[in-house]
Design an enzyme around this catalytic site. Structure first.
Site, mmCIF file in Angstrom:
data_model
loop_
_atom_site.group_PDB
_atom_site.id
_atom_site.type_symbol
_atom_site.label_atom_id
_atom_site.label_comp_id
_atom_site.label_asym_id
_atom_site.label_seq_id
_atom_site.Cartn_x
_atom_site.Cartn_y
_atom_site.Cartn_z
ATOM 1 C CE LYS A 105 16.215 55.891 -4.841
ATOM 2 N NZ LYS A 105 16.741 55.573 -3.263
ATOM 3 N N GLY A 135 14.708 58.533 -2.133
ATOM 4 C CA GLY A 135 14.996 58.863 -0.608
ATOM 5 C C GLY A 135 15.096 57.540 0.259
ATOM 6 C CB SER A 137 12.759 54.214 0.643
ATOM 7 O OG SER A 137 13.432 54.412 -0.572
ATOM 8 C CE LYS A 190 20.807 55.728 -3.093
ATOM 9 N NZ LYS A 190 20.482 54.400 -2.878
ATOM 10 C CG ASP A 243 18.362 57.431 -0.799
ATOM 11 O OD1 ASP A 243 18.544 56.286 -0.015
ATOM 12 O OD2 ASP A 243 18.213 57.437 -1.804
ATOM 13 C CB THR A 247 22.773 54.162 0.783
ATOM 14 O OG1 THR A 247 21.267 54.588 0.298
ATOM 15 C CG2 THR A 247 23.136 53.215 -0.370
ATOM 16 C CB SER A 253 22.998 49.647 1.458
ATOM 17 O OG SER A 253 23.724 50.063 0.546
ATOM 18 N NE ARG A 254 20.044 46.236 -4.862
ATOM 19 C CZ ARG A 254 18.715 46.633 -4.845
ATOM 20 N NH1 ARG A 254 18.009 46.027 -3.930
ATOM 21 N NH2 ARG A 254 18.356 47.642 -5.510
ATOM 22 C CG ASN A 255 24.555 50.504 -4.510
ATOM 23 O OD1 ASN A 255 25.168 50.291 -5.735
ATOM 24 N ND2 ASN A 255 23.114 50.739 -4.060
ATOM 25 C CD GLU A 280 20.433 50.437 -11.048
ATOM 26 O OE1 GLU A 280 21.238 50.315 -12.067
ATOM 27 O OE2 GLU A 280 19.033 50.340 -11.401
#
Length: 330
Positions: A105, A135, A137, A190, A243, A247, A253-255, A280
């Site tokens: 993504k 999506g 996930s 997102k 998503d 997120t 969520s890493r972000n 990302e």
């Protein structure tokens, strides 16, 4: 269908695991031989999915040529900023006419290409058939077999039907949407909003602020998508709103974790230096900010996240500026 899943991070491993549980003929490619050996011998990927048990039928290898040989479907789970170079370097190994399912993504820095455009350009002449999986996930929940629903963006009806059937299980439900651009942009943008949400939460600004960022982030995402030819309705679906909510609110969520750490005073270099998985949204912020300026599209949240990440702006000041922009109708 012979399936090659390329990328042994958390998401590539999770998708390969879905296929292995179904008994599909799939093999996961990892860069590191020790990682492939661990997956095969112990049924674990301790670097990216610590504490998670994988299907013991999951095959893995560090031999890219062997994994791709005879593959009719190639799942791309390589970090988005590396995908173009990866495809160029290994072009000779990819089978002609195969279906490609992108699980990465983002928007490519410098070129502003979506992953579909990257695949089409780098594999021109091989007639790649393209789909994108996106999506809400988290990989750990997919590996644990928890219910998950995603969207497959694909304009090729025959490929869409094959891939939808390939991945769908009792716990992993796949919907199809022909709007590839919208599905890709939802999954990319997102991540920027998740960083913004994390910054707000890290500053202690509360749930009202988070809800506002999610809602206005959806508007921003839709505005960019419409300018690039996407269907605005796509952003109300799993690859957009679904998503985005996950997120921006989920602790996995890493972000969002990047944003939380920034809101609590850490520097970007400190944060990224301590992460195994790729966030990302950091590079996507750079790409989408530049793309918005090129197109003349107003992207206020993206602009403030960019200023915090790359221009040294104080996070609290960035939120203040968002709140004091000129008043307008919704």
């Amino acid at each position: 269908m012979n399936v090659a899943v390329l990328g042994g991070g958390s998401w590539g491993t999770a998708l390969a695991n879905v296929l292995a549980r179904k008994g599909e003929d799939a093999c996961l490619w990892t860069r590191r031989e020790d990682a492939a050996r661990e997956i095969v011998e112990f049924g674990t990927n301790s670097r990216y999915l610590p504490g998670q048990a994988l299907c013991r039928d999951l095959r893995a290898s560090a031999d890219l040529a062997a994994v791709l040989k005879g593959a009719r479907c190639v799942v791309l789970a390589v970090p988005c900023q590396n995908l173009g170079a990866f495809l160029r370097e290994n072009r000779a190994l990819f089978p002609a006419g195969a279906g490609f399912v992108c699980a990465s993504k983002g928007v490519e820095l410098g070129t502003f290409r979506t992953m579909g455009q990257v695949v089409a350009a780098e594999l021109a002449g091989l007639d790649p058939r393209y789909a994108v999986l996106s999506g809400p996930s988290f990989a750990t929940e997919v590996v644990a077999g928890l219910p998950t629903a995603v969207t497959l963006g694909c304009a090729d009806a025959e490929l869409a039907d094959r891939v939808q059937t390939l991945f769908s299980t009792e716990t992993f439900r796949v919907y199809v949407n022909a709007d590839v651009t919208g599905v890709e942009l939802g999954g990319a943008v997102k991540n920027i909003m998740a960083i913004a949400s994390g910054i707000s939460d890290g500053l202690g600004f509360g749930q009202n602020a988070r809800a506002a960022l999610i809602t206005r982030g959806l508007s921003e995402m839709s505005r960019l998508g419409a300018a690039l030819g996407a269907n605005p309705a796509t952003f109300m679906g799993l690859s957009g709103m679904g998503d985005l909510v996950l997120t921006c609110t989920g602790d996995l969520s890493r972000n969002r974790r990047v944003g939380l750490a920034i809101g609590r005073g850490q520097t970007l270099d400190e944060i990224l230096g301590g992460m195994h998985n790729v966030a990302e949204g950091v590079k996507t912020t750079e790409a989408v900010f530049a793309l918005g300026r090129k197109l003349g599209i107003e992207l206020p949240i993206t602009g403030q996240v960019h200023a915090v990440l790359f221009e040294g702006k104080n996070p609290a000041e960035a939120v203040r500026e968002l709140m004091t922009r000129p008043l307008r109708e919704e």
